[in-house]
Design a protein around this motif. Structure first.
Motif, PDB file in Angstrom:
ATOM      1  N   ARG A  33      54.356  30.173   8.434  1.00 46.83           N
ATOM      2  CA  ARG A  33      55.460  29.719   7.692  1.00 46.83           C
ATOM      3  C   ARG A  33      55.182  30.139   6.226  1.00 46.83           C
ATOM      4  O   ARG A  33      56.260  30.422   5.880  1.00 46.83           O
ATOM      5  N   GLU A  37      58.344  32.235   4.384  1.00 53.34           N
ATOM      6  CA  GLU A  37      58.971  31.469   3.203  1.00 53.34           C
ATOM      7  C   GLU A  37      58.731  32.426   1.859  1.00 53.34           C
ATOM      8  O   GLU A  37      59.222  31.923   0.805  1.00 53.34           O
ATOM      9  N   GLU A  64      57.772  28.362  17.714  1.00 52.62           N
ATOM     10  CA  GLU A  64      58.147  27.720  16.658  1.00 52.62           C
ATOM     11  C   GLU A  64      58.421  28.832  15.529  1.00 52.62           C
ATOM     12  O   GLU A  64      59.322  28.708  14.781  1.00 52.62           O
ATOM     13  N   LEU A  68      61.714  29.465  13.435  1.00 57.08           N
ATOM     14  CA  LEU A  68      61.958  29.473  11.984  1.00 57.08           C
ATOM     15  C   LEU A  68      62.729  30.862  11.462  1.00 57.08           C
ATOM     16  O   LEU A  68      63.285  30.913  10.760  1.00 57.08           O
ATOM     17  N   THR A  69      61.874  32.034  12.062  1.00 53.66           N
ATOM     18  CA  THR A  69      62.222  33.393  11.544  1.00 53.66           C
ATOM     19  C   THR A  69      63.670  33.679  11.720  1.00 53.66           C
ATOM     20  O   THR A  69      64.598  34.321  11.018  1.00 53.66           O
ATOM     21  N   ARG A  71      66.066  31.617  12.346  1.00 54.54           N
ATOM     22  CA  ARG A  71      66.983  30.846  11.335  1.00 54.54           C
ATOM     23  C   ARG A  71      67.249  31.574  10.157  1.00 54.54           C
ATOM     24  O   ARG A  71      68.222  31.358   9.404  1.00 54.54           O
ATOM     25  N   ARG A  72      66.195  32.004   9.415  1.00 53.11           N
ATOM     26  CA  ARG A  72      66.197  32.658   8.299  1.00 53.11           C
ATOM     27  C   ARG A  72      66.739  33.987   8.224  1.00 53.11           C
ATOM     28  O   ARG A  72      66.620  34.744   7.407  1.00 53.11           O
TER      29      ARG A  72
END
Length: 101
Positions: A33, A37, A64, A68-69, A71-72
């Motif tokens: 994460r 970020e 997960e 996350l990556t 989505r970004r």
């Protein structure tokens, strides 16, 4: 042990050693994460050269982190995966997704 380092051109490297299991998976999740970020990160490279074992909790963390990556709009690449860990990734169908093999 987990180390995070910044590389050139928006690459953040996460180097992992040891076993990824219920006891260590939270640390890996936090590191991934953090890497995703970081300002300017376009690619997260996860170096598994020192990983000797990965159980379902580690698979969950990788899944997960991929979500996350994605989505970004950050690429997530797993590199230098040991054969015994690669086999686990193959069984769950994540090898091509994470290693682009």
């Amino acid at each position: 042990m987990i180390e995070i380092s910044a590389g050139p051109a928006g690459v953040t490297r996460v180097s992992v050693t040891g076993e990824i299991d219920m006891d260590s998976s939270d640390d890996l999740a936090a590191a991934l994460r953090d890497a995703a970020e970081r300002a300017g990160t376009r690619t997260v490279v996860v170096d598994f050269a020192g990983v000797t074992f990965c159980d379902s909790s580690g698979i969950r963390v990788l899944d997960e982190a991929y979500a996350l990556t994605a989505r970004r709009r950050i690429a997530l690449r797993l590199v230098r995966v040991q054969p015994q860990v690669r086999r686990v990734l193959e069984i769950v169908g994540m090898t091509a997704l994470l290693t682009h093999a």
